[in-house]
Motif scaffolding. Sequence first.
Motif, PDB file in Angstrom:
ATOM      1  N   GLU A 298      -3.585  -8.393   9.379  1.00  0.00           N
ATOM      2  CA  GLU A 298      -3.683  -8.984   8.033  1.00  0.00           C
ATOM      3  C   GLU A 298      -2.842  -8.202   7.031  1.00  0.00           C
ATOM      4  OE1 GLU A 298      -7.785  -9.068   7.097  1.00  0.00           O
ATOM      5  OE2 GLU A 298      -8.314 -10.528   8.661  1.00  0.00           O
ATOM      6  N   ALA A 299      -2.786  -6.873   7.171  1.00  0.00           N
ATOM      7  CA  ALA A 299      -1.980  -6.068   6.246  1.00  0.00           C
ATOM      8  C   ALA A 299      -0.487  -6.300   6.463  1.00  0.00           C
ATOM      9  CB  ALA A 299      -2.322  -4.588   6.412  1.00  0.00           C
ATOM     10  N   LEU A 300      -0.063  -6.496   7.724  1.00  0.00           N
ATOM     11  CA  LEU A 300       1.360  -6.711   7.991  1.00  0.00           C
ATOM     12  C   LEU A 300       1.848  -8.041   7.412  1.00  0.00           C
ATOM     13  CD1 LEU A 300       1.639  -5.456  11.693  1.00  0.00           C
ATOM     14  CD2 LEU A 300       2.299  -4.246   9.610  1.00  0.00           C
ATOM     15  N   GLU A 301       0.949  -9.002   7.264  1.00  0.00           N
ATOM     16  CA  GLU A 301       1.350 -10.287   6.695  1.00  0.00           C
ATOM     17  C   GLU A 301       1.669 -10.205   5.201  1.00  0.00           C
ATOM     18  OE1 GLU A 301      -1.879 -12.833   7.617  1.00  0.00           O
ATOM     19  OE2 GLU A 301      -1.260 -13.185   9.715  1.00  0.00           O
ATOM     20  N   HIS A 302       1.285  -9.113   4.527  1.00  0.00           N
ATOM     21  CA  HIS A 302       1.496  -8.989   3.084  1.00  0.00           C
ATOM     22  C   HIS A 302       2.372  -7.796   2.716  1.00  0.00           C
ATOM     23  CE1 HIS A 302      -2.291 -11.254   3.584  1.00  0.00           C
ATOM     24  NE2 HIS A 302      -1.909 -11.916   2.497  1.00  0.00           N
ATOM     25  N   ASN A 303       2.953  -7.114   3.709  1.00  0.00           N
ATOM     26  CA  ASN A 303       3.810  -5.970   3.425  1.00  0.00           C
ATOM     27  C   ASN A 303       5.248  -6.334   3.733  1.00  0.00           C
ATOM     28  OD1 ASN A 303       5.282  -3.332   4.312  1.00  0.00           O
ATOM     29  ND2 ASN A 303       3.527  -2.624   3.128  1.00  0.00           N
ATOM     30  N   ASN A 304       6.163  -6.016   2.802  1.00  0.00           N
ATOM     31  CA  ASN A 304       7.572  -6.395   2.940  1.00  0.00           C
ATOM     32  C   ASN A 304       8.507  -5.219   3.183  1.00  0.00           C
ATOM     33  OD1 ASN A 304       7.005  -9.161   2.396  1.00  0.00           O
ATOM     34  ND2 ASN A 304       6.897  -8.676   0.209  1.00  0.00           N
ATOM     35  N   THR A 305       7.983  -4.001   3.260  1.00  0.00           N
ATOM     36  CA  THR A 305       8.856  -2.824   3.372  1.00  0.00           C
ATOM     37  C   THR A 305       8.780  -2.143   4.730  1.00  0.00           C
ATOM     38  OG1 THR A 305       7.111  -1.431   2.431  1.00  0.00           O
ATOM     39  CG2 THR A 305       8.721  -2.377   0.902  1.00  0.00           C
ATOM     40  N   LEU A 306       7.766  -2.379   5.502  1.00  0.00           N
ATOM     41  CA  LEU A 306       7.647  -1.730   6.814  1.00  0.00           C
ATOM     42  C   LEU A 306       8.754  -2.218   7.742  1.00  0.00           C
ATOM     43  CD1 LEU A 306       3.810  -1.613   7.586  1.00  0.00           C
ATOM     44  CD2 LEU A 306       5.363   0.323   7.380  1.00  0.00           C
ATOM     45  N   ARG A 307       9.362  -1.273   8.473  1.00  0.00           N
ATOM     46  CA  ARG A 307      10.410  -1.588   9.435  1.00  0.00           C
ATOM     47  C   ARG A 307       9.993  -1.272  10.871  1.00  0.00           C
ATOM     48  NH1 ARG A 307      11.537  -3.872   5.693  1.00  0.00           N
ATOM     49  NH2 ARG A 307      13.408  -3.817   4.361  1.00  0.00           N
TER      50      ARG A 307
ATOM     51  N   THR B 284      -9.567   1.252   7.636  1.00  0.00           N
ATOM     52  CA  THR B 284      -9.709   0.150   6.688  1.00  0.00           C
ATOM     53  C   THR B 284      -9.092   0.502   5.339  1.00  0.00           C
ATOM     54  OG1 THR B 284     -11.759  -0.495   7.813  1.00  0.00           O
ATOM     55  CG2 THR B 284     -11.385  -1.386   5.603  1.00  0.00           C
ATOM     56  N   GLN B 285      -9.306   1.720   4.872  1.00  0.00           N
ATOM     57  CA  GLN B 285      -8.714   2.139   3.594  1.00  0.00           C
ATOM     58  C   GLN B 285      -7.194   2.132   3.667  1.00  0.00           C
ATOM     59  OE1 GLN B 285     -10.390   5.959   2.695  1.00  0.00           O
ATOM     60  NE2 GLN B 285     -12.481   5.173   2.416  1.00  0.00           N
ATOM     61  N   LEU B 286      -6.631   2.574   4.793  1.00  0.00           N
ATOM     62  CA  LEU B 286      -5.177   2.592   4.933  1.00  0.00           C
ATOM     63  C   LEU B 286      -4.604   1.180   4.938  1.00  0.00           C
ATOM     64  CD1 LEU B 286      -2.476   4.040   5.546  1.00  0.00           C
ATOM     65  CD2 LEU B 286      -3.101   3.923   7.972  1.00  0.00           C
ATOM     66  N   PHE B 287      -5.223   0.276   5.730  1.00  0.00           N
ATOM     67  CA  PHE B 287      -4.683  -1.065   5.853  1.00  0.00           C
ATOM     68  C   PHE B 287      -4.872  -1.884   4.576  1.00  0.00           C
ATOM     69  CE2 PHE B 287      -5.735  -0.559  10.621  1.00  0.00           C
ATOM     70  CZ  PHE B 287      -4.594   0.219  10.796  1.00  0.00           C
ATOM     71  N   GLU B 288      -5.910  -1.590   3.822  1.00  0.00           N
ATOM     72  CA  GLU B 288      -6.084  -2.284   2.552  1.00  0.00           C
ATOM     73  C   GLU B 288      -5.050  -1.850   1.514  1.00  0.00           C
ATOM     74  OE1 GLU B 288     -10.056  -1.516   1.382  1.00  0.00           O
ATOM     75  OE2 GLU B 288     -10.953  -3.034   2.713  1.00  0.00           O
ATOM     76  N   ALA B 289      -4.519  -0.638   1.669  1.00  0.00           N
ATOM     77  CA  ALA B 289      -3.503  -0.147   0.723  1.00  0.00           C
ATOM     78  C   ALA B 289      -2.084  -0.544   1.119  1.00  0.00           C
ATOM     79  CB  ALA B 289      -3.596   1.374   0.607  1.00  0.00           C
ATOM     80  N   LEU B 290      -1.861  -1.004   2.347  1.00  0.00           N
ATOM     81  CA  LEU B 290      -0.505  -1.338   2.780  1.00  0.00           C
ATOM     82  C   LEU B 290       0.117  -2.512   2.023  1.00  0.00           C
ATOM     83  CD1 LEU B 290      -0.613  -0.882   6.678  1.00  0.00           C
ATOM     84  CD2 LEU B 290       0.589   0.516   5.000  1.00  0.00           C
TER      85      LEU B 290
ATOM     86  N   ILE C 232      -3.703   8.699   3.042  1.00  0.00           N
ATOM     87  CA  ILE C 232      -4.281   7.463   2.509  1.00  0.00           C
ATOM     88  C   ILE C 232      -4.131   7.434   0.986  1.00  0.00           C
ATOM     89  CG2 ILE C 232      -6.453   6.223   2.156  1.00  0.00           C
ATOM     90  CD1 ILE C 232      -7.303   7.103   4.950  1.00  0.00           C
ATOM     91  N   LYS C 233      -4.343   8.564   0.363  1.00  0.00           N
ATOM     92  CA  LYS C 233      -4.192   8.643  -1.090  1.00  0.00           C
ATOM     93  C   LYS C 233      -2.745   8.364  -1.497  1.00  0.00           C
ATOM     94  CE  LYS C 233      -5.421   9.737  -5.312  1.00  0.00           C
ATOM     95  NZ  LYS C 233      -6.229   8.805  -6.139  1.00  0.00           N
ATOM     96  N   GLN C 234      -1.767   8.882  -0.723  1.00  0.00           N
ATOM     97  CA  GLN C 234      -0.358   8.637  -1.040  1.00  0.00           C
ATOM     98  C   GLN C 234       0.005   7.157  -0.879  1.00  0.00           C
ATOM     99  OE1 GLN C 234       1.213  11.844   1.659  1.00  0.00           O
ATOM    100  NE2 GLN C 234       2.472  12.346  -0.121  1.00  0.00           N
ATOM    101  N   VAL C 235      -0.530   6.522   0.151  1.00  0.00           N
ATOM    102  CA  VAL C 235      -0.249   5.105   0.346  1.00  0.00           C
ATOM    103  C   VAL C 235      -0.865   4.272  -0.776  1.00  0.00           C
ATOM    104  CG1 VAL C 235      -0.620   3.142   1.885  1.00  0.00           C
ATOM    105  CG2 VAL C 235      -0.008   5.358   2.842  1.00  0.00           C
ATOM    106  N   GLN C 236      -2.074   4.633  -1.172  1.00  0.00           N
ATOM    107  CA  GLN C 236      -2.716   3.898  -2.257  1.00  0.00           C
ATOM    108  C   GLN C 236      -1.965   4.071  -3.583  1.00  0.00           C
ATOM    109  OE1 GLN C 236      -6.676   5.476  -2.187  1.00  0.00           O
ATOM    110  NE2 GLN C 236      -7.382   4.083  -0.553  1.00  0.00           N
ATOM    111  N   ASP C 237      -1.404   5.264  -3.795  1.00  0.00           N
ATOM    112  CA  ASP C 237      -0.662   5.518  -5.034  1.00  0.00           C
ATOM    113  C   ASP C 237       0.796   5.071  -4.944  1.00  0.00           C
ATOM    114  OD1 ASP C 237      -2.986   6.624  -5.971  1.00  0.00           O
ATOM    115  OD2 ASP C 237      -2.382   8.703  -5.556  1.00  0.00           O
ATOM    116  N   ASP C 238       1.220   4.516  -3.794  1.00  0.00           N
ATOM    117  CA  ASP C 238       2.603   4.076  -3.588  1.00  0.00           C
ATOM    118  C   ASP C 238       3.583   5.213  -3.859  1.00  0.00           C
ATOM    119  OD1 ASP C 238       4.700   2.507  -2.946  1.00  0.00           O
ATOM    120  OD2 ASP C 238       4.631   1.256  -4.748  1.00  0.00           O
ATOM    121  N   ASP C 239       3.320   6.346  -3.209  1.00  0.00           N
ATOM    122  CA  ASP C 239       4.166   7.533  -3.377  1.00  0.00           C
ATOM    123  C   ASP C 239       5.542   7.266  -2.768  1.00  0.00           C
ATOM    124  OD1 ASP C 239       5.234   9.994  -3.705  1.00  0.00           O
ATOM    125  OD2 ASP C 239       3.706  11.086  -2.574  1.00  0.00           O
TER     126      ASP C 239
END
Length: 449
Positions: free
Chosen positions: A329-338, A297-303, A270-277
């Motif tokens: 809701e997180a998938l609607e705002h993420n452009n990199t997930l495949r 919730t923390q993971l999806f808010e960082a996506l 979760i920390k790596q996702v929030q920091d955009d590692d």
Amino acid sequence: MDCEAESDASPKLCQSGFWIRRRNTQAHKFQEYIQSFVFTTLLSDIPNEEYSCTMGMEYFQEWNRTETSSTTTTTKMTTNQKLYGKDLSAYEDLDVDTLLSQLSPEEINILAKEVDPDDNLLPPSQRCSYACDKDPTGPLNRKKLIEHINKQALETPDKPEVKPYVPGTIRGKKWIPPPPSVKEREVEEQITIDLGDEYEHALSAATQEEIIDLAAILGFHSMMNQDQYHASLLSKGQPIGLGWDGITKASQPKPYPADPPNMTDPDATIKQVQDDDHTLIDLNWNNIKNISEEKFTQLFEALPNNTHLETLSLTNTAMTDPTALKLAEALEHNNTLRVVNVETNFISPAVIVRLIKSLLTTKSIEEFRASNQRSQVLGNKIEMDITALVEQNPTLLRLGLHLEYNDARHRIAMHLQRNIDRNCRINAKAKFDINIGKGDAPFQIVSRD
């Protein structure tokens, strides 16, 4: 006044006091039994010339055939008969308690035994006519009762055999099948197939294993067992000693080691996702138990702010509908997930539709899997909604869902195939450049690599 037979829907008492139709409740049935028994006792001394009485277990009918012809018979009930100086209508309002008080204990016992054993309205204890007259020796002890039954069964000697068993001998008569009839022999003799000298010579000289291989090639599966069929297809040679009557023996399953536990640390990822590692491209939380809703919730808010994560695997993590809605809701705002995998969770069909609908916003997801949820069957409406959403998605290449209806499966498969073909054409076009020139080489294809 005559009393005619009525329908089963509205059973009533005639003025004569007799039941015409069977009641459907336990109380009415019991009252029928009592009236049947009492009137049987009271009417036994009335002469048969006055009227004819047909008595049954559950209801009475008094019939007087007044008109009879060769073609029709008119049946009517009489109401002018009297019983012990009273009109029969006087017995309509007899009370059940009054009738029971006039019966002796022996008559009550006889009445209690006249019970239909197939009557579902009565409990099983009241349907059984057996009554034990012995006094109870004490409270029921189920354990001791079972021990006593087992001990008695073991101590009881077996019945002696008329002829002792001897290995290798047949006791009694052995069944011998009768010889076939003349017609059967004639039919068998008439069925002849001329294969030609070459084929007949080849088949007559073939071994049993070769005949079995030929049967497997021709598709005669019922003539062989599974080992023989697979051996023929793989050209491994027939197992020795099986033949036509061979039996496939069970084989021991190969032991495979259990999958190692997932040692991924949810808090660290979760920390790596929030920091955009940039090193975190594949996030795997598969089979991790007891992940709290707060961590989801923390993971999806960082996506939405992450630009490097491409694969998200959340299989068998006990994800529920509220958590899945946050993922949508997180998938609607993420452009990199495949790739998104949420298989083997507790997501309802309606929320699965919501997840697939969220893929239309960014149109970056190429693979989505959500099978094996709590609800195994999605239903026709849900499958049609999923089909309509998938047909609007031009980038989805693979969809992992169990669909029941052929129409939905066919339409989704055709659309995904079109997406794959389009993707291949785009990749091939992006890989090469076309240079337009003059002279002997008007155009030239140059690789971008």
